[in-house]
Design a protein around this motif. Structure first.
Motif, short mmCIF file in Angstrom:
data_model
loop_
_atom_site.label_atom_id
_atom_site.label_comp_id
_atom_site.label_asym_id
_atom_site.label_seq_id
_atom_site.Cartn_x
_atom_site.Cartn_y
_atom_site.Cartn_z
N LEU A 97 0.54 -0.93 0.02
CA LEU A 97 0.03 -0.10 -0.12
C LEU A 97 0.85 1.29 0.04
N ARG A 98 0.34 2.36 -0.67
CA ARG A 98 1.07 3.50 -0.43
C ARG A 98 0.40 4.40 0.95
N VAL A 99 1.52 4.81 1.38
CA VAL A 99 1.23 5.44 2.85
C VAL A 99 1.79 7.05 2.43
N VAL A 100 0.71 8.05 2.70
CA VAL A 100 0.88 9.20 2.74
C VAL A 100 1.12 9.78 4.07
N LEU A 101 2.21 10.37 4.50
CA LEU A 101 2.21 10.65 6.01
C LEU A 101 2.43 12.38 5.94
N VAL A 102 1.51 12.84 6.80
CA VAL A 102 1.77 14.44 6.96
C VAL A 102 2.42 14.60 8.17
N SER A 103 3.73 15.08 7.93
CA SER A 103 4.62 15.29 8.98
C SER A 103 4.66 16.71 9.34
N GLN A 104 5.75 17.20 9.55
CA GLN A 104 6.04 18.79 9.88
C GLN A 104 7.08 19.26 9.25
N ILE A 105 7.25 20.64 9.33
CA ILE A 105 8.33 21.33 8.86
C ILE A 105 9.57 21.22 10.08
N TYR A 106 10.83 21.40 9.79
CA TYR A 106 11.98 21.47 10.54
C TYR A 106 12.31 19.85 11.25
N VAL A 107 11.84 18.97 10.27
CA VAL A 107 12.23 17.62 11.01
C VAL A 107 13.46 17.33 10.95
N THR A 108 14.34 17.96 10.10
CA THR A 108 15.73 17.84 9.97
C THR A 108 16.56 18.99 10.89
N ARG A 109 15.75 19.78 11.36
CA ARG A 109 16.54 20.88 12.40
C ARG A 109 15.52 21.02 13.56
N PRO A 110 15.47 20.06 14.48
CA PRO A 110 14.76 20.16 15.61
C PRO A 110 15.20 21.29 16.88
N GLN A 111 16.39 21.54 16.32
CA GLN A 111 17.03 22.70 17.65
C GLN A 111 16.31 23.72 16.98
N ALA A 112 15.73 24.01 15.73
CA ALA A 112 14.94 25.32 15.44
C ALA A 112 14.03 25.78 16.50
N HIS A 113 13.39 24.55 17.26
CA HIS A 113 12.23 24.92 18.15
C HIS A 113 12.56 23.85 19.16
N PRO A 114 13.24 24.24 20.33
CA PRO A 114 13.95 23.26 21.38
C PRO A 114 12.88 22.86 22.10
N ALA A 115 11.81 23.72 22.41
CA ALA A 115 10.83 23.05 23.12
C ALA A 115 10.08 21.95 22.93
N MET A 116 10.07 21.77 21.41
CA MET A 116 9.31 20.91 20.71
C MET A 116 10.16 19.95 20.10
N ALA A 117 11.49 19.76 20.43
CA ALA A 117 12.60 18.98 19.76
C ALA A 117 12.13 17.52 19.75
N HIS A 118 11.74 17.13 21.03
CA HIS A 118 11.36 15.69 21.05
C HIS A 118 10.42 15.28 20.22
N VAL A 119 9.32 16.28 20.02
CA VAL A 119 8.21 15.74 19.04
C VAL A 119 8.90 15.65 17.50
N THR A 120 9.67 16.66 17.15
CA THR A 120 10.12 16.67 15.77
C THR A 120 11.07 15.66 15.64
N GLU A 121 11.84 15.15 16.46
CA GLU A 121 12.92 14.18 16.41
C GLU A 121 12.09 13.06 16.38
N ALA A 122 10.79 12.68 17.12
CA ALA A 122 10.35 11.29 16.89
C ALA A 122 9.38 11.41 15.52
N ARG A 123 9.10 12.62 15.21
CA ARG A 123 8.45 12.52 13.63
C ARG A 123 9.55 12.06 12.75
#
Length: 178
Positions: A97-123
């Motif tokens: 099956l094809r899977v389309v994942l709606v992720s988020q910006i800054y996935v490669t740069r979690p340090q851009a928003h340190p308060a949410m880095a754990h969420v960005t890294e998990a994504r």
């Protein structure tokens, strides 16, 4: 015609995806912790991180759209947007099956928003798990989602982030993207 499964189809973004699929004449199934029954939509109660839901959820579907908002704590984000996406991707790969994942910006740069880095890294780990699963992947990294009508589209390759995108918004660039 096969059905499209929308994981998180009762949330803000998921409801929009469901509306668009229905408007295009596609049968839709929604997997959600709190599904909102809608005419013509098969609803499945379940969690992204519960593999027991996959046999019923993936039955008779030809594609999956994942648009879930992660919990804001590190453990919850890891469970949902990393391990949950990985489990779904593995099950989808078994069914080709094809899977389309709606992720988020800054996935490669979690340090851009340190308060949410754990969420960005998990994504980011969830994206990687999808790519490695053998499923047919598509990853969308929206910069900002609103309920307002679109005024244009900006497509970029890579994770350039908002400052780069903002700097590029000259009148000519905006006109050229419409």
């Amino acid at each position: 015609m096969s059905t499209s499964l929308v994981v998180g189809g009762s949330g803000r973004t998921g409801r929009r995806v469901v509306e668009r699929l229905l408007a295009a004449g596609r049968p839709v199934a929604v997997l959600s912790r709190r599904p909102r029954p809608a005419a013509g939509v098969r609803t499945i109660v379940g969690d992204l991180d519960d593999p027991a839901t996959w046999p019923a959820a993936l039955a008779d579907v030809d594609g999956v759209v994942v648009c879930v908002g992660p919990p804001h704590d590190a453990a919850g984000a890891e469970t949902v947007v990393h391990r949950g996406v990985a489990a779904l991707a593995a099950a989808a790969a078994e069914r080709d099956l094809r899977v389309v994942l709606v992720s988020q910006i800054y996935v490669t740069r979690p340090q851009a928003h340190p308060a949410m880095a754990h969420v960005t890294e998990a994504r980011a780990r969830g994206e990687q798990a999808l790519r490695a699963s053998g499923a047919d992947p598509a990853v969308v990294r929206p910069g900002w989602l609103t309920d307002e009508p679109a005024t244009g589209v900006r497509l970029e390759q890579g994770d350039t982030g908002w400052p780069t995108a903002l700097a590029a918004l000259t009148p000519d660039a905006v006109a050229g993207s419409l």
